[in-house]
Design an enzyme around this catalytic site. Structure first.
Site, PDB file in Angstrom:
ATOM      1  N   LYS A 176       0.849  -1.180   0.000  1.00 26.12           N
ATOM      2  CA  LYS A 176       0.000   0.000   0.000  1.00 26.12           C
ATOM      3  C   LYS A 176       0.889   1.236   0.000  1.00 26.12           C
ATOM      4  CE  LYS A 176      -3.544  -2.333   2.801  1.00 26.12           C
ATOM      5  NZ  LYS A 176      -4.283  -2.310   4.088  1.00 26.12           N
ATOM      6  N   HIS A 177       0.297   2.378  -0.307  1.00 29.11           N
ATOM      7  CA  HIS A 177       1.079   3.616  -0.300  1.00 29.11           C
ATOM      8  C   HIS A 177       1.474   3.984   1.125  1.00 29.11           C
ATOM      9  CE1 HIS A 177       0.537   4.397  -4.540  1.00 29.11           C
ATOM     10  NE2 HIS A 177      -0.767   4.264  -4.418  1.00 29.11           N
TER      11      HIS A 177
END
Length: 641
Positions: free
Chosen positions: A274-275
């Site tokens: 994920k970011h």
């Protein structure tokens, strides 16, 4: 097919190297690591009935037992990924009942993605009794026993006990990695077998494949320049002459796209796919700038080809404007995350986005290249005062424009007054910076977007909202960050210039790529002070900071040089399977967004709290798009914009 996981090899290696290790523990009174012991009957009798497995991924159960007489406790936590954050109150632990010899208890759920710091204060909240740091394991069951070591000194100890060991949530990654590597091994053996004349003749005689099949399985097979000259803006053409297409560019684009699709589908619900919440880098933060970089490389090669074919600059400029308009329109109407809020209308329309940024970046970089390019510059016939910079000096007008844009970014970022926020603020707001600037998310970048676009027309759920508990909307594809995406594409265009200037001089090309990588890396080291949080300009994908661009471009030059060497110079690798989605990048990107929630890309899972099921679903969906792009390539179907 080994499509999806192969793009994640580097990330998997990092994950397996650091995340399969047992977490550590720091305690204030010299206690050792938590022991796997049975609790004392006096303190735990009847409590076991309360325990139940945590119901969600990335969580564990923590039972806090307070053996302090007449002393209630306030339990607060702080995530290790939250920089300069306030402790968050989690629960109140009642005091022990001295007459019944029963401790006060409370059962809480704790996060397992990052290390946590647990703080226990007295009921008044002012006196810290103990603090410990620990990385809990998924679905683990723990007890935290708080008791008095010495009544005279009133020394308090906090002992952490493992009641049930956590599961190893990273085993599905290891299993998937081994499966895909096994498939790759089978394909490699098959490919090598086809080089044996008796085997190849038998296969051709038995299966009677068409010429297209032989082209695809060959290391030289690719559309010719004439077929691809009018494809999407990120598709390159090596030269105007009918020469072999540079497969490494499509391979690089395809690798970025495959990882992007996998990340957008969920990445198995692992945090490192994920970011990043704010500063720093994860696997998910690498792919978009790489895609922008390779688009810039393609601009250089495709414009050079069109001008060599004798097309007028006016017609080429019209084509650039039209392609940019289509990309922006597709981003706003087709690929808009606010569809999940209901029917799309002006009230909830998100204006920025990935395709919108690609379209605008393409417009600026391609227009600059077209307007300022000089005849003979790419062929090296123009005289330059410094031969070592012959791929840079002829383009000084473009460099001045790009550097001017960077000065504008720096001035707006660090000098623009933002109401209620300090000048040059680069933080996430919320509980970050000790809660002093809760509504300053993104500083000048967030303020400009909210001022010019309106809060309802930007991204409503930024990645910082989970860790930093921000409440302000913030768009990672906003206006100010677009300046640095233009710079990223321009660096990719510089890579294209190197390919044009030193055509067929492989050693020179590779040396230039390495030099650019070193230069970008040195700039990043200076800007960040080689730290995640303490630099002049930290690496930040949400802001698209200048250090983020120099760091990801450093990796991009290295990766492009490696692929160029393996695919186009030595021809040790055909670029498969990433080459195929790289040839249909716009179709794959839009298709995976539009059909994200439809079978066979998504189905109802038996256990939605299982990393294994999410990883299986996300890898299957990503692999299907690689197979689709492969089939489209066989039939010479390419979506042209």
């Amino acid at each position: 097919m080994a499509a999806a996981a192969a793009g994640l090899v580097a990330a998997v290696a990092v994950a397996l190297g650091g995340m399969l290790m047992a977490p550590g523990l720091t305690q204030p009174h010299g206690e050792g690591l938590p022991e796997e012991i049975e609790p004392e009957p006096r303190s735990r009798e009847g409590i076991a009935a309360e325990r139940r497995p945590p119901g969600r991924m990335d969580q564990a159960l923590l039972l806090v037992l307070n053996e302090l007489p007449e002393q209630g406790l306030r339990l607060a936590t702080l995530s290790g990924s939250c920089h300069q954050c306030l402790y968050q109150f989690l629960a109140f632990v009642p005091p022990s009942n001295g007459s019944l010899r029963a401790p006060g208890t409370v059962l809480v759920v704790v996060d397992t993605q990052h290390p946590l710091t647990l703080q226990l204060n007295g009921s008044g909240g002012d006196t810290e009794l103990c603090k410990l740091q620990y990385h809990f394991g998924e679905f683990g069951n723990y007890s935290l026993v708080v008791k008095t070591l010495s009544t005279s000194t009133k020394t308090v100890s906090c002992d952490l006990v493992i009641n049930e060991r956590p599961i190893n949530s990273y085993l599905p990654i290891l299993f998937a990695f081994l499966v895909y590597m096994g498939l790759f091994a089978v394909l490699i053996v098959s490919h090598l077998s086809m080089k044996i004349n008796p085997v190849r003749n038998w296969v051709y005689k038995t299966l009677n494949p068409r010429e297209t099949d032989r082209l695809i399985n060959s290391e030289l097979g690719s559309p010719n320049a004439a077929d691809s000259a009018s494809s999407d803006p990120s598709r390159p053409v090596w030269s105007a002459a009918p020469r072999q297409r540079l497969r490494s560019l499509d391979t690089f684009r395809g690798l970025s796209l495959v990882i992007m699709v996998f990340v957008n589908y969920g990445g198995g619900k692992y945090w490192f796919f994920k970011h990043e919440s704010w500063n720093g880098l994860t696997v998910a933060d690498l792919v978009f700038p790489w895609f922008v970089f390779i688009m810039g490389t393609s601009i250089s090669l495709s414009l050079s080809s069109m001008l060599r074919w004798g097309r007028s600059k006016q017609k080429v400029l019209g084509k650039i404007v039209w392609r940019s308009f289509l990309l922006i329109l597709l981003g706003i109407i087709v690929v808009n995350p606010n569809y999940c809020l209901g029917p799309l209308s002006w009230d909830n329309l998100r204006i920025p986005g990935v395709l919108q940024r690609l379209g605008f970046t393409y417009l600026v970089v391609a227009a600059l290249e077209l307007l300022f390019t000089k005849p003979g510059a790419e062929s090296g016939t123009l005289e330059t005062p410094c031969p070592a910079l012959q791929d840079i000096l002829p383009y000084w007008p473009q460099w001045i424009c790009i550097l001017t844009l960077e000065v504008i970014w720096l001035c707006l970022t660090f000098l623009l007054p933002v109401p209620g926020c300090p000048r040059g603020y680069l933080g996430p707001g919320g509980i970050g910076d000790f809660g002093n600037y809760p509504n300053c998310t993104g500083g000048a970048a967030g303020y400009i977007d909210r001022l010019l676009l309106g809060e309802k027309h930007i991204y409503q759920h930024p990645s910082a909202s989970v860790i930093y508990q921000t409440t302000m909307p913030y768009d990672p594809e906003g206006i100010l960050g677009t300046i640095n995406s233009i710079f990223m594409a321009f660096l990719g265009l510089q890579a294209g210039k190197i390919l044009l200037f030193y055509r067929d001089q492989h050693k020179q090309i590779l040396c230039r790529f390495v030099i650019w990588s070193i230069v970008m890396g040195m700039i990043s080291a200076i800007l960040t002070k080689c730290s995640k949080e303490e630099g002049f300009v930290p690496i930040n994908k949400n802001l698209w900071s200048i250090s983020y661009v120099t760091t990801t471009s450093c990796f991009a030059f290295i990766l492009l040089s490696l692929m160029y060497y393996l695919v186009d110079v030595k021809r040790l690798w055909s670029g498969a399977p990433f080459f195929y989605p790289g040839m249909n990048s716009i179709l794959v990107y839009i298709g995976h967004e539009v059909f994200e929630n439809y079978f066979p890309f998504k189905w109802k899972m038996q256990d939605t709290q299982s990393h294994a099921e999410h990883l299986t679903q996300n890898l299957t969906a990503t692999t299907l798009w690689v197979i689709i792009s492969y089939l489209l390539y066989r039939r010479r179907i390419f979506w042209k914009i």
